[in-house]
Write a protein that holds these residues in place. Structure first.
Motif, PDB file in Angstrom:
ATOM      1  N   SER A 169       0.851  -1.201   0.000  1.00 48.28           N
ATOM      2  CA  SER A 169       0.000   0.000   0.000  1.00 48.28           C
ATOM      3  C   SER A 169       0.882   1.245   0.000  1.00 48.28           C
ATOM      4  CB  SER A 169      -0.870   0.067   1.264  1.00 48.28           C
ATOM      5  OG  SER A 169      -1.580  -1.126   1.450  1.00 48.28           O
ATOM      6  N   VAL A 171       0.860   4.851   1.480  1.00 49.76           N
ATOM      7  CA  VAL A 171       0.197   5.515   2.612  1.00 49.76           C
ATOM      8  C   VAL A 171       0.475   7.010   2.533  1.00 49.76           C
ATOM      9  CG1 VAL A 171       0.261   5.747   5.131  1.00 49.76           C
ATOM     10  CG2 VAL A 171       0.305   3.470   4.083  1.00 49.76           C
ATOM     11  N   GLU A 176      -4.028   6.191   7.388  1.00 50.83           N
ATOM     12  CA  GLU A 176      -3.994   5.043   6.465  1.00 50.83           C
ATOM     13  C   GLU A 176      -2.953   3.998   6.860  1.00 50.83           C
ATOM     14  OE1 GLU A 176      -5.078   7.862   2.596  1.00 50.83           O
ATOM     15  OE2 GLU A 176      -3.253   6.664   2.554  1.00 50.83           O
TER      16      GLU A 176
END
Length: 324
Positions: A169, A171, A176
């Protein structure tokens, strides 16, 4: 003729990509020189799959297969498994114990490169630059502020040992961070959190071609997505430009770093490393020792650009393995 076992599949999220890579090797390998066999390795079964899609179990004691009344043993293994157990050293160690040559690097190099944290730690003393990173193991107490303080925002949260961008991911806010860590833990119990490197991403294939360490033409990655994720890699959400639109000086600099990493690690077979160029300096993200070998994959694209056909690329890997 030499019997070649092309191993494909594996135990990770990457098994579908591996089956495609393995089938490409099977299709392009010169059948006048080799007798290739497709070997599917899954947790619940190891089988040889014939052209009529019949499955015959592999005997794990000596890695042989009996088809009808004939027992077939293999002179060499072409390793096309991305992820575990083909890219992390398990199969390499197994074949070494059995004395069967195989096309990828040795088990220590496989285990090391499959572990992003360890790989980058080993290469750092050789002057190979990397992102600023923070390590987490499952169960560690989380201090989001402490993490962000070290790596900054945006940052990347990655499983330490997985491929094809599964579980990664980007971020952008502190809120998050925890969901991204949860996502990464679904793929691995170790995590690497890295600072965002703002620059051009390039992919560099290095192979041993006819006994000489060769850096293939460099590929520039232009992702339509936020980063070079699974969709960008496999679902056409990126442009891969080979050769990369870079100066001669920068090309030589990247080639030097990629070749040094290959030599320092005493690599064999194929490698494909990802770098981000920041202020003219290559920063390594990771090294893959079983890169994708589909006709659209980056390493085959680079080989084509260098004038090496898929048949040549695969045959060269087998010849080098047999010569060891």
């Amino acid at each position: 003729m030499k019997n070649v076992a092309i191993i494909m599949g594996g135990y990770s999220s990457e098994y579908k990509i591996s089956l495609t890579s393995g089938n490409v090797v099977y299709t392009y390998l010169d059948k006048t020189k080799f007798s290739p066999y497709r070997i599917h390795l899954f947790k619940d079964k190891w089988v040889c799959v014939t052209d009529d899609e019949q499955e015959y179990p592999i005997n794990k004691n000596d890695f042989s297969v009996t088809i009808g009344t004939e027992k077939i043993t293999f002179d060499v293994v072409f390793n096309a498994i991305h992820g575990t157990p083909g890219e992390d050293g398990l199969m390499q160690a197994y074949f070494e114990l059995l004395g069967i040559p195989q096309t990828s690097c040795d088990y220590y190099q496989a285990a090391l490169t499959f572990n992003k944290r360890d790989l980058l730690s080993v290469l750092k003393p050789y002057g190979i630059k990397t992102a600023t990173s923070f390590y987490l193991n499952q169960g560690d107490v989380l201090h989001p502020n402490q993490i962000i303080e070290k790596v900054g925002l945006p940052c990347f949260v990655k499983p330490n040992k997985s491929g094809s961008s599964f579980g990664i991911s980007k971020v952008k806010t502190i809120e998050e961070l925890l969901p991204a860590i949860e996502t990464a833990y679904k793929e691995d119990n170790e995590i690497i959190i890295e600072s965002f490197l703002d620059g051009m991403e390039v992919s560099v294939g290095v192979i041993n071609y006819k006994g000489k360490i060769t850096v293939l033409p460099i590929t520039e990655i232009v992702s339509e997505n936020d980063f070079f994720d699974y969709e960008a890699k496999y679902l056409g959400k990126s442009s891969e430009i080979t050769p990369a639109r870079i100066s001669e000086d920068l090309r030589l600099k990247i080639e030097t770093v990629a070749k040094r990493a290959y030599e320092v690690l005493k690599m064999k077979g194929f490698t494909r490393s990802e770098f981000i160029i920041v202020d003219g300096e290559p920063h390594m993200l990771e090294m893959n020792t079983i890169p994708g070998l589909t006709t659209e994959s980056i390493l085959p694209q680079q080989a084509r650009e260098a004038g090496i056909s898929l048949a040549d690329l695969f045959e060269n890997a087998i010849e080098l393995a047999l010569a060891k």
